[in-house]
Design a protein around this motif. Structure first.
Motif: not given
Length: 562
Positions: A541, A481, A443, A477, A363, A366, A359
Motif C-alpha cells: 500500500c 481518487t 495491486c 484509495d 477496489g 479490497q 483504481q
C-alpha cells in the motif's frame, strides 16, 4: 488535396494545447457549433478533414455527440467556399494569390516563430495552384467539343429521373474514391462550364458528392468508440436527408437558383448574366446551388439535433462486452488523419482511462481481502474468491498491455516534427504509464499475498489488523481518487499538496504499524508468519502511494522526488 491536408495540420498546430478548450468554448450551443464547423472548413477547404477531425475529437471525449453534429452541419456549409473560388477563378487569375501564399508562407516557416501560420499559407498556396491548374488544363482539353465526351452525356435523357439517380450515384462513387468532395466539385464545374455536361446532371453529381464525402468519416469511425461512430452516422443522415428532400423539388429548386443568379448579376452587380460567358454563368449556378442547398438543409435540421442524437443512439447501441474480457484502447485509433497535437490529446484520454482502471483494480483487491476474512470452507465461497482473484489477474495483464500499446503509439507520434512543448508532454506521458503499470503490479502483489494466505487456510488476521489494513487501503484509495481528479481535469486547478499530504499520512501510518507489528509478535498476539503477510500488504500500500505521487508529479511537470 495535399494543400488541404497541410492547412488542416497547420490549423490544429496553431490551436496547440488549447485545442480542447477552444473547441469547448466555440461549441457551447448548436449555432456556435455550426459556425465553428463552417469557419474551420472554410479555412482548410475540406469538409472531409473537418468531419474526420470531429469524429476523432468525439472518440477522444473532447466533444459531445450533440456538439459534433452541429460542427458537422457547419462543415457542409464551409465546404461550399471551394465552388465559389472556382467560379471566381473563371473571372480572374487566382494563381496570383497562390504565389503570394507561397512567398509569405516560406518566409514565416523560416522565421520559426510563426511557422504554423507559414504552413497554413503554404498549404493555401498549393490548394489555389491546384485549382488553377485544374481549370486551365480543363479549358485546354476543350471538353465541350470532344465527340466522345459529348456522346456519353447525350446518351442520358436529361428529363429522366433515372438519369438524376445515375449521376447522383456516380458523384458519390467518385467522391468516395478521391475522398475529397472539393476535388470532385472542381471537376464537375469544369465539365459543366465547358458545356460538355448539362447543368441538371452536374447538380446531380454535386448531390452525390454530399453523400460520398460522408463515407470517409464513417470509415474513420470503424475502429473508434460508440460515440464516434454515432457522430459519423449523424453526418451521413444529415446529407442523405438533404438529398432526399431536394430530389422532390429538384427542377423547381434549380430553376429558382438560376433565377437568383440572374437577379444577383443584373441587380446587385450591374451585370447581365444572360450576356455573360456560358462557363461563368454555369459555374456560378453550381456554386449557388451547392451553397443554397447546404444552408437550407442546415437551417432545417439544426432545430432537430436532439432528435438526430436520439436516432443515431437508437441505431448504434453500445457494445455489451465485459471490460476484462475485451482489452483494447478506446480512444487511440488508427484514423485517416492525425497530427501530433490531436494524437497527444487522444493519448491523454487513454491514460485517464488507464488510471481509472487501476483504481477499479485496487477496489477489487479490497473486496478480495473482505472475501478472505471468511474461511467457511464452503465451495461457493471458494468459487467467489477464485473468480475475483482471476479478474484481478486479468486486470494485471491488461495494465501491461495498455502500457505497451500507449508507449508504442507515443513513439510513433514522437517520430513526427514536434515542438519542444509537445516533446515534453510525451516524455511526461511515458513516465505516467510506467508508474500506472507499477500501481497495477502493486495491486497484483497484494492480491497474490491474500490468495496465498487464503489457499493455505491460514488463520484470520486479528480484528485490529483488519482495521489497520482497511484504514491503510482507505488512504491509498483516497490517493488514487485525487490522482484521477487530476487526470480528468485541468492541472492548473489541482492542488498537488493534497496528494503529498496523503502520502505523508501513508508513510507515517506504515511506520507506526511496523513498530506495532514487532510489539504484537513479541506479545504473541499472532505468529511471525502472520505478521509477515500483514506487513507485506501494508508495504505494498505504501509503494502504491509512492507510484501515485510519481504519476501526479509527471502530470504536473514537477521534479521527481527522492
Amino acid at each position: 488535396m495535399f494543400g488541404m491536408k497541410s492547412m488542416s495540420d497547420a490549423l490544429q498546430k496553431m490551436a496547440g494545447p488549447q485545442l480542447r478548450h477552444v473547441l469547448g468554448a466555440m461549441t457551447t450551443n448548436r449555432f456556435t457549433g455550426m459556425l465553428t464547423g463552417t469557419l474551420v472548413t472554410a479555412s482548410v477547404q475540406s469538409s472531409t478533414a473537418t468531419t474526420v477531425m470531429t469524429v476523432s475529437f468525439v472518440n477522444a471525449g473532447l466533444l459531445t455527440l450533440a456538439q459534433a453534429i452541429s460542427v458537422i452541419m457547419g462543415a457542409n456549409i464551409g465546404t461550399t467556399l471551394t465552388a465559389w473560388i472556382m467560379a471566381l477563378g473563371s473571372s480572374f487569375d487566382i494563381s496570383i494569390v497562390s504565389y503570394l501564399g507561397f512567398f509569405i508562407g516560406i518566409i514565416l516557416i523560416y522565421m520559426k516563430k510563426h511557422r504554423y501560420i507559414g504552413d497554413f499559407l503554404f498549404g493555401l498556396g498549393l490548394l489555389l495552384l491546384g485549382l488553377t491548374t485544374l481549370r486551365l488544363t480543363g479549358n485546354e482539353m476543350d471538353l465541350g467539343h470532344n465527340p466522345s465526351v459529348l456522346s456519353f452525356f447525350q446518351s442520358f435523357d436529361p428529363n429522366s429521373f433515372w438519369t438524376t439517380l445515375v449521376f447522383l450515384f456516380l458523384g458519390g462513387l467518385l467522391t468516395f474514391c478521391v475522398q475529397s468532395s472539393a476535388a470532385v466539385m472542381a471537376i464537375t464545374m469544369l465539365l459543366c462550364g465547358s458545356g460538355a455536361m448539362p447543368i441538371y446532371q452536374g447538380i446531380a453529381l454535386v448531390l452525390g458528392e454530399n453523400i460520398g464525402t460522408t463515407i470517409t468519416s464513417n470509415l474513420a469511425a470503424l475502429s473508434a468508440n460508440t460515440q464516434a461512430r454515432r457522430a459519423a452516422l449523424a453526418h451521413m443522415f444529415f446529407n442523405v436527408f438533404g438529398v432526399l428532400w431536394i430530389l422532390i423539388v429538384f427542377r423547381w429548386f434549380i430553376d429558382g437558383v438560376v433565377w437568383a443568379v440572374d437577379y444577383a448579376g443584373s441587380n446587385l452587380f450591374g451585370q447581365d448574366m444572360t450576356h455573360m460567358g456560358m462557363q461563368s454563368k454555369l459555374t456560378f449556378t453550381l456554386a449557388a446551388f451547392h451553397t443554397g442547398f447546404n444552408v437550407i438543409n442546415a437551417c432545417i435540421l439544426i432545430w432537430f439535433i436532439p432528435q438526430i442524437e436520439r436516432f443515431v443512439c437508437w441505431v448504434i447501441k453500445p457494445k455489451k462486452v465485459d471490460e476484462e474480457e475485451d482489452f483494447r484502447l478506446h480512444f487511440i485509433t488508427a484514423g485517416f488523419m492525425k497530427t501530433p497535437e490531436l494524437s497527444v490529446l487522444e493519448a491523454q484520454k487513454e491514460i485517464q482511462s488507464f488510471s481509472e482502471r487501476m483504481q477499479r483494480m485496487f477496489g477489487m483487491v479490497q473486496d478480495l481481502l473482505n472475501e478472505s476474512s471468511s474461511l467457511t470452507g464452503k465451495k461457493q465461497d471458494d468459487q467467489k474468491f477464485n473468480k475475483l482473484y482471476t479478474r484481478i489477474e486479468k486486470y494485471e495483464g491488461i495494465s501491461d498491455n495498455m502500457e505497451l500499446e500507449i508507449a508504442k503509439y507515443l513513439e510513433q507520434v514522437s517520430d513526427a516534427h514536434l515542438s519542444d512543448e509537445t516533446k515534453g508532454k510525451i516524455r511526461a506521458m511515458l513516465r505516467e504509464i510506467s508508474e500506472l503499470e507499477s500501481i497495477g503490479d502493486a495491486c497484483y502483489n497484494m492480491a497474490r499475498t491474500i490468495n496465498r494466505k487464503y489457499t493455505q487456510k491460514q488463520d484470520h488476521f486479528t480484528e485490529q489488523q483488519y482495521s489497520h489494513l482497511h484504514q491503510m487501503m482507505g488512504l491509498a484509495d483516497n490517493a488514487l481518487t485525487q490522482m484521477n481528479h487530476l487526470m480528468g481535469g485541468r492541472k492548473e486547478s489541482y492542488d498537488v499538496n493534497r496528494t503529498f499530504n496523503i502520502e505523508n499520512e501513508i508513510n507515517n501510518f506504515r511506520n507506526q504499524l511496523k513498530a506495532q507489528n514487532i510489539v504484537d509478535i513479541n506479545n504473541h498476539s499472532y505468529t511471525y508468519a502472520e505478521g509477515t503477510v500483514y506487513m507485506d500488504l501494508v508495504n505494498e500500500c505504501e509503494k502504491l502511494g509512492d507510484y501515485v505521487v510519481n504519476v501526479v508529479e509527471a502530470r504536473m511537470g514537477t521534479r521527481q522526488r527522492n
